[in-house]
Design a protein around this motif. Structure first.
Motif, PDB file in Angstrom:
ATOM      1  N   TRP A  57       0.843  -1.207   0.000  1.00  0.00           N
ATOM      2  CA  TRP A  57       0.000   0.000   0.000  1.00  0.00           C
ATOM      3  C   TRP A  57       0.874   1.252   0.000  1.00  0.00           C
ATOM      4  N   GLN A  58       1.824   1.311   0.918  1.00  0.00           N
ATOM      5  CA  GLN A  58       2.675   2.493   1.036  1.00  0.00           C
ATOM      6  C   GLN A  58       3.564   2.675  -0.189  1.00  0.00           C
ATOM      7  N   LEU A  59       4.071   1.592  -0.722  1.00  0.00           N
ATOM      8  CA  LEU A  59       4.938   1.687  -1.892  1.00  0.00           C
ATOM      9  C   LEU A  59       4.174   2.177  -3.116  1.00  0.00           C
ATOM     10  N   ALA A  60       2.993   1.629  -3.352  1.00  0.00           N
ATOM     11  CA  ALA A  60       2.176   2.076  -4.480  1.00  0.00           C
ATOM     12  C   ALA A  60       1.785   3.541  -4.306  1.00  0.00           C
ATOM     13  N   GLN A  61       1.407   3.903  -3.103  1.00  0.00           N
ATOM     14  CA  GLN A  61       1.004   5.282  -2.831  1.00  0.00           C
ATOM     15  C   GLN A  61       2.168   6.241  -3.011  1.00  0.00           C
ATOM     16  N   THR A  62       3.340   5.861  -2.560  1.00  0.00           N
ATOM     17  CA  THR A  62       4.522   6.708  -2.717  1.00  0.00           C
ATOM     18  C   THR A  62       4.850   6.927  -4.181  1.00  0.00           C
ATOM     19  N   PHE A  63       4.782   5.867  -4.966  1.00  0.00           N
ATOM     20  CA  PHE A  63       5.118   5.980  -6.381  1.00  0.00           C
ATOM     21  C   PHE A  63       4.157   6.888  -7.135  1.00  0.00           C
ATOM     22  N   TRP A  64       2.858   6.673  -6.966  1.00  0.00           N
ATOM     23  CA  TRP A  64       1.954   7.448  -7.816  1.00  0.00           C
ATOM     24  C   TRP A  64       1.719   8.856  -7.299  1.00  0.00           C
ATOM     25  N   VAL A  65       1.547   9.018  -5.988  1.00  0.00           N
ATOM     26  CA  VAL A  65       1.319  10.368  -5.467  1.00  0.00           C
ATOM     27  C   VAL A  65       2.603  11.189  -5.575  1.00  0.00           C
ATOM     28  N   GLY A  66       3.702  10.613  -5.181  1.00  0.00           N
ATOM     29  CA  GLY A  66       4.974  11.318  -5.279  1.00  0.00           C
ATOM     30  C   GLY A  66       5.350  11.633  -6.716  1.00  0.00           C
ATOM     31  N   GLY A  67       5.054  10.716  -7.620  1.00  0.00           N
ATOM     32  CA  GLY A  67       5.355  10.942  -9.026  1.00  0.00           C
ATOM     33  C   GLY A  67       4.555  12.089  -9.618  1.00  0.00           C
ATOM     34  N   LEU A  68       3.266  12.149  -9.279  1.00  0.00           N
ATOM     35  CA  LEU A  68       2.436  13.249  -9.776  1.00  0.00           C
ATOM     36  C   LEU A  68       2.944  14.596  -9.280  1.00  0.00           C
ATOM     37  N   TRP A  69       3.207  14.695  -7.992  1.00  0.00           N
ATOM     38  CA  TRP A  69       3.671  15.957  -7.414  1.00  0.00           C
ATOM     39  C   TRP A  69       5.067  16.303  -7.917  1.00  0.00           C
TER      40      TRP A  69
END
Length: 137
Positions: free
Chosen positions: A8-20
């Motif tokens: 969960w945390q890894l997927a969230q980090t990748f997509w949210v962090g990538g967008l920002w």
């Protein structure tokens, strides 16, 4: 349970962090170092749909993990499920507008930033594993 929380945390980090990162760091940095504005727009036009599609994949993975932890009965009362539903809808809207009406730049930017904001709201929510454990106590 621990592997699901890590996923969960890894997927969230990748997509949210990538967008920002793309919108607020990479594109302004390319503009600041002196690249032509048309080149920066071309980079943005090619990277944004890929990143939005990746965000949709990661949000689907998070939705599967949330269903695994919370179950279908409690799912619609969960803020994380509502945010993930909004994220998936925004991904579909962004990609449809991108391929049907690519000249609608304001709508593309609006849906991209709304997608990033929903991701930010999802980041401040507790992990599914921690909320399941707290209910069991």
């Amino acid at each position: 349970m621990r592997a699901g929380a890590i996923a969960w945390q890894l997927a969230q980090t990748f997509w949210v962090g990538g967008l920002w990162l793309l919108h607020f760091v990479v594109l302004p940095a390319l503009d600041r170092i002196g690249l032509a504005s048309m080149l920066v727009e071309e980079v943005a036009a090619s990277l944004r749909p890929l990143l939005v599609a990746f965000a949709g994949f990661c949000a689907l993975l998070q939705a599967v993990l949330l269903i695994q932890y919370a179950g279908l009965a409690q799912l619609w009362r969960d803020t994380r499920a509502q945010l993930l539903t909004a994220v998936l809808a925004l991904v579909v809207v962004f990609l449809l507008v991108r391929f049907r009406m690519p000249e609608a730049l304001y709508w593309l930017n609006f849906s991209y930033l709304l997608l990033a904001f929903c991701g930010l709201l999802l980041v401040i929510q507790p992990l599914p594993a921690s909320s399941v454990e707290s209910r069991a106590r």
